[in-house]
Design a protein around this motif. Structure first.
Motif, PDB file in Angstrom:
ATOM      1  N   GLY A 107       0.830  -1.202   0.000  1.00 23.89           N
ATOM      2  CA  GLY A 107       0.000   0.000   0.000  1.00 23.89           C
ATOM      3  C   GLY A 107       0.861   1.247   0.000  1.00 23.89           C
ATOM      4  O   GLY A 107       2.016   1.235  -0.418  1.00 23.89           O
ATOM      5  N   ASP A 108       0.286   2.332   0.502  1.00 19.40           N
ATOM      6  CA  ASP A 108       0.983   3.618   0.483  1.00 19.40           C
ATOM      7  C   ASP A 108       1.854   3.870   1.705  1.00 19.40           C
ATOM      8  O   ASP A 108       2.761   4.698   1.660  1.00 19.40           O
ATOM      9  CB  ASP A 108      -0.039   4.760   0.388  1.00 19.40           C
ATOM     10  CG  ASP A 108      -0.757   4.761  -0.947  1.00 19.40           C
ATOM     11  OD1 ASP A 108      -0.174   4.280  -1.936  1.00 19.40           O
ATOM     12  OD2 ASP A 108      -1.913   5.228  -0.993  1.00 19.40           O
ATOM     13  N   HIS A 109       1.583   3.170   2.829  1.00 18.53           N
ATOM     14  CA  HIS A 109       2.254   3.544   4.071  1.00 18.53           C
ATOM     15  C   HIS A 109       2.868   2.388   4.843  1.00 18.53           C
ATOM     16  O   HIS A 109       3.289   2.569   5.980  1.00 18.53           O
ATOM     17  CB  HIS A 109       1.270   4.276   4.999  1.00 18.53           C
ATOM     18  CG  HIS A 109       0.697   5.509   4.392  1.00 18.53           C
ATOM     19  ND1 HIS A 109       1.442   6.635   4.137  1.00 18.53           N
ATOM     20  CD2 HIS A 109      -0.551   5.795   3.957  1.00 18.53           C
ATOM     21  CE1 HIS A 109       0.686   7.556   3.589  1.00 18.53           C
ATOM     22  NE2 HIS A 109      -0.539   7.069   3.457  1.00 18.53           N
ATOM     23  N   HIS A 110       2.927   1.207   4.260  1.00 19.91           N
ATOM     24  CA  HIS A 110       3.409   0.062   5.027  1.00 19.91           C
ATOM     25  C   HIS A 110       4.519  -0.689   4.297  1.00 19.91           C
ATOM     26  O   HIS A 110       4.640  -0.613   3.075  1.00 19.91           O
ATOM     27  CB  HIS A 110       2.262  -0.908   5.334  1.00 19.91           C
ATOM     28  CG  HIS A 110       1.218  -0.291   6.185  1.00 19.91           C
ATOM     29  ND1 HIS A 110       0.082   0.270   5.668  1.00 19.91           N
ATOM     30  CD2 HIS A 110       1.150  -0.122   7.527  1.00 19.91           C
ATOM     31  CE1 HIS A 110      -0.659   0.758   6.653  1.00 19.91           C
ATOM     32  NE2 HIS A 110      -0.030   0.529   7.785  1.00 19.91           N
ATOM     33  N   CYS A 111       5.298  -1.400   5.082  1.00 19.45           N
ATOM     34  CA  CYS A 111       6.332  -2.281   4.556  1.00 19.45           C
ATOM     35  C   CYS A 111       6.125  -3.663   5.151  1.00 19.45           C
ATOM     36  O   CYS A 111       5.618  -3.805   6.263  1.00 19.45           O
ATOM     37  CB  CYS A 111       7.731  -1.796   4.934  1.00 19.45           C
ATOM     38  SG  CYS A 111       8.221  -0.287   4.089  1.00 19.45           S
TER      39      CYS A 111
END
Length: 139
Positions: free
Chosen positions: A92-96
């Motif tokens: 997604g945009d904010h996770h690793c």
């Protein structure tokens, strides 16, 4: 019985209280005791002792918390004999996501998973363990 004082975010304490009410526990102490017993017993499977194992450990964390990624890098290097493979991916945009493939004994895998779980700011830690000697030939 010994009284132990712990710190936790208000949101977690509220969730534990709700869980206790919904599931008939006498209170948060009973929930925490059961959770501690389960965690401590998690790697006490006699069927896995003294066997060659493979494990997959998946860690999810917020992209902004670079301390988690740094800790994962240190764990990978400190456990070179245990870590067969390691992958990092953006989710997604904010996770690793950090994925570890481990090959070793139960006590070493348990210690590794414990260190990952103890890493501040991880969102989720999941794992599975498979005995290597149970993997048969492919048809």
């Amino acid at each position: 019985m010994t009284v132990v004082s712990i710190s936790m975010p208000d949101e977690l304490a509220d969730r534990i209280d709700e869980f206790a009410d919904e599931h008939g526990y006498t209170g948060r102490s009973e929930v925490v005791r059961e959770a501690a017993r389960n965690l401590l017993g998690e790697f006490e499977d006699k069927r896995l002792e003294d066997r060659d194992l493979m494990a997959v450990v998946t860690v999810l964390f917020d992209y902004e918390t670079t301390n988690v990624e740094e800790k994962m890098m240190h764990l990978r290097h400190e456990n070179e004999a245990l870590v067969a493979a390691n992958f990092h991916s953006h989710v997604g945009d904010h996770h690793c996501m950090e994925l570890f493939i481990l090959e070793g004994r139960l006590d070493d895998i348990s210690t590794f998973v414990g260190k990952v779980r103890a890493t501040k700011d991880t969102l989720t830690v999941d794992y599975s363990v498979t005995p290597v000697d149970e993997v048969g030939p492919f048809a």
